[in-house]
Design a protein around this motif. Structure first.
Motif, PDB file in Angstrom:
ATOM      1  N   VAL A  20     -13.054  98.203  88.824  1.00 33.20           N
ATOM      2  CA  VAL A  20     -11.797  97.535  88.476  1.00 33.20           C
ATOM      3  C   VAL A  20     -10.673  98.152  89.305  1.00 33.20           C
ATOM      4  O   VAL A  20     -10.509  99.373  89.309  1.00 33.20           O
ATOM      5  N   VAL A  57      -8.109  87.389  82.536  1.00 35.36           N
ATOM      6  CA  VAL A  57      -7.869  88.703  81.943  1.00 35.36           C
ATOM      7  C   VAL A  57      -6.549  88.649  81.178  1.00 35.36           C
ATOM      8  O   VAL A  57      -6.000  87.582  80.934  1.00 35.36           O
ATOM      9  N   THR A  64      -6.087  94.440  79.170  1.00 35.86           N
ATOM     10  CA  THR A  64      -7.313  94.025  79.857  1.00 35.86           C
ATOM     11  C   THR A  64      -8.420  95.046  79.651  1.00 35.86           C
ATOM     12  O   THR A  64      -9.580  94.697  79.365  1.00 35.86           O
ATOM     13  N   LEU A  68     -12.127  94.340  77.908  1.00 40.41           N
ATOM     14  CA  LEU A  68     -13.400  94.429  78.629  1.00 40.41           C
ATOM     15  C   LEU A  68     -14.286  95.539  78.067  1.00 40.41           C
ATOM     16  O   LEU A  68     -15.515  95.435  78.102  1.00 40.41           O
ATOM     17  N   ASP A 280      -7.533  94.033  87.225  1.00 42.91           N
ATOM     18  CA  ASP A 280      -7.120  94.068  85.815  1.00 42.91           C
ATOM     19  C   ASP A 280      -6.051  93.052  85.448  1.00 42.91           C
ATOM     20  O   ASP A 280      -5.857  92.746  84.270  1.00 42.91           O
ATOM     21  N   SER A 308     -13.661  87.924  90.395  1.00 41.87           N
ATOM     22  CA  SER A 308     -14.747  88.487  89.583  1.00 41.87           C
ATOM     23  C   SER A 308     -16.063  88.173  90.278  1.00 41.87           C
ATOM     24  O   SER A 308     -16.546  87.042  90.225  1.00 41.87           O
ATOM     25  N   HIS A 328     -12.576  88.541  80.466  1.00 44.25           N
ATOM     26  CA  HIS A 328     -12.892  89.971  80.439  1.00 44.25           C
ATOM     27  C   HIS A 328     -13.712  90.367  79.220  1.00 44.25           C
ATOM     28  O   HIS A 328     -14.578  91.253  79.294  1.00 44.25           O
TER      29      HIS A 328
END
Length: 572
Positions: A20, A57, A64, A68, A280, A308, A328
């Motif tokens: 990330v 996200v 975020t 996740l 993020d 992603s 996320h």
């Protein structure tokens, strides 16, 4: 805690590396059409991967990361903001690291955590076997007090926390994090491992080695889009300079990922390693964003839609685009199913496993609803809030009792850049979404972890002394001073005597009065002068239980002086 087992055929468990980056927007890489930024490693990885082209996200970083890590909307976890006590995740949340550790994985976290800096909220308290992280939301921010004390060049030779111990490192931050990531992989290659590699770049301050800045010093980041009819922001000279530095920081990350990927190849474990690359939230400053509206902090696509890329060569066919909206909070249930881990059944999970999409077994996960919200110190019901279902997305930036025509409605399929507000011609669709938005909002603010504080526990063997930083402070209004006053929620583990140190932002101060409030107890101390900004209040008896500690410090003429951090040392 209840669990449900995932049913998978016998197979070798894959390693997992979740990468990330921080404040890298959708357009801050070459793959999505930026002609300036040099990201050959990420671009090549994108071409080889399964690409979730509508991966959503939260508008800002700590929310975020909470989503996740847990598979849940961030407000369910207690995280609502990036500071002022809003970035502490409830300790009863169950993380990816915890479920994978229970499934036999070695777990490592490197870089930015931003979900609480004191026991029991640190990464090592949330399932990670190995940790190397900075404090607060970024290197050198006020909450990251060791680096803030070092001065301006905070991204070089940073002071970090390795398994809870302070260490002085050598080199540029992203290089340091990658070195440690490579070492973690080499140390754990015999076992399945989960590595959360969380770069703090390209978050501000925009500090980068000269060799990378020189790659961009002569470019004009606002040019080169003549044949692109997508919306593009106006860029002044400062924004152009910001873009140059961001691109330089991203190129440095790209080179570091090349080193990491080459390590996996050399150890012949790349085929059985799932690598996820994502960011993020959106970009922090206006620049190329592939035409999307908004940026970090906004619920428009530019703030919440990010790259992603997923690659697991032994299982997933690569070089595919998935247009199905995903998020996320889908990461935890996906990894649980893929890695034969167990997911909790005693709480709401908002995510869904993406494995059917990754395995090309399904093209959709049903008609899902995606809500997003962020307000500093919030949330607020109709401020910077959105909800999406199928092709329609409703955005609220209005008053609580506002008419539906004060909202914005977009057909996100026909109008991906959110340029045409169709609320006046589609009232019915907007009203249905507003009802869903109300249900979601009321559900979130009634969650138990949202309605309570998440105190640091002081006086334990797990962390002593405890240093409470300004990022995690809760601020209350003091009308007499016309100033917000900082305090911290703590839970005293044992009744006993504690030495308390209050570090102020100001170093040299004359005629100081300290009113230290701990719950209903108040201790007053007068100090003639300070040369180092440190106030010592030793041998203070604290009773076991939850309390708020507030050092109310005033200087000459009664002016409030904000604390930098508070250290609480239990005298065992």
């Amino acid at each position: 805690m209840g669990f449900i087992s995932q049913n998978l055929k016998a197979q070798t468990k894959p390693n997992v590396i979740l990468i990330v980056t921080d404040d890298q927007g959708f357009g801050d890489l070459g793959y999505y059409g930026n002609p300036h930024v040099k990201t050959p490693t990420i671009d090549r990885f994108a071409k080889e991967s399964v690409r979730f082209d509508e991966f959503l996200v939260s508008p800002v970083c700590a929310p975020t990361r909470a989503a996740l890590m847990t598979g849940r909307y961030t407000l369910r976890t207690g995280v609502r903001d990036t500071y002022r006590g809003g970035a502490i995740m409830a300790t009863d949340e169950i993380t990816i690291a915890e479920i994978l550790k229970d499934a036999g994985y070695k777990t490592g976290m490197i870089g930015k955590w931003h979900l609480g800096d004191n026991y029991p909220s640190r990464p090592q308290d949330q399932g990670f076997d190995f940790t190397l992280n900075h404090l607060s939301g970024g290197l050198g921010q006020n909450g990251d007090w060791p680096n803030a004390l070092e001065g301006n060049q905070r991204y070089y030779d940073p002071i970090l926390w390795k398994n809870g111990e302070m260490v002085k490192t050598k080199g540029y931050c992203s290089d340091v994090f990658t070195d440690e990531a490579i070492h973690f992989v080499e140390e754990n290659k015999a076992d399945p491992f989960f590595l959360y590699l969380s770069f703090n770049a390209p978050h501000a301050p925009l500090q980068v080695p000269d060799a990378y800045y020189d790659m961009y010093k002569d470019i004009d980041p606002s040019k080169g889009f003549d044949n692109d009819d997508r919306p593009f922001p106006v860029m002044n000279e400062q924004l152009k300079e910001n873009a140059r530095k961001v691109y330089a920081m991203v190129s440095n990350i790209d080179d570091n990922l090349k080193r990491l990927f080459e390590t996996l190849d050399s150890m012949e474990i790349r085929d059985n390693t799932l690598i996820i690359f994502m960011t993020d939230n959106g970009h922090q400053h206006d620049r190329y964003a592939a035409g999307m509206k908004g940026r970090k902090g906004y619920v428009y696509e530019g703030g919440v839609r990010v790259p992603s890329f997923w690659s697991l060569p032994s299982q997933f066919k690569g070089n595919r685009d998935i247009k199905t909206p995903t998020a996320h909070y889908d990461i935890l249930p996906t990894l649980a199913e893929l890695c034969s881990a167990q997911i909790p059944t005693d709480r709401v999970l908002d995510g869904k496993s993406l494995l059917p999409l990754l395995n090309n077994e399904m093209s959709s996960l049903g008609n899902r609803t995606f809500a997003r919200s962020w307000v500093r110190g919030g949330p607020e019901q109709y401020t910077n809030i959105s909800i999406r279902k199928e092709q329609y997305k409703l955005v609220g930036n209005t008053e609580r009792n506002a008419d539906i025509n004060s909202f914005e409605l977009y057909n996100i399929i026909d109008d991906p850049y959110e340029q045409k507000n169709i609320v006046s011609t589609h009232n019915s669709e907007a009203l249905h979404l507003k009802q869903d938005m109300d249900i979601w909002f009321n559900d979130m603010i009634s969650e138990k972890n949202f309605t309570k504080d998440h105190p640091a526990i002081v006086g334990t063997i797990h962390e002593n002394p405890s240093v409470l930083n300004i990022n995690d402070a809760i601020f209350t209004e003091n009308k007499a001073q016309n100033q917000d006053v900082a305090g911290w929620e703590i839970e005293v583990a044992e009744t006993g005597y504690y030495d308390i140190k209050v570090q102020l932002f100001q170093k040299e101060i004359n005629t100081i009065k300290v009113d230290l409030k701990i719950g209903s107890t108040k201790i007053t101390k007068d100090v003639a002068s300070l040369k180092d900004g440190i106030i010592h209040m030793d041998h203070i008896k604290l009773e076991k239980g939850v309390a708020r500690i507030t050092p109310f410090v005033t200087g000459e003429q009664g002016a409030y002086i904000k604390p930098f951090y508070v250290e609480i040392d239990y005298q065992f």
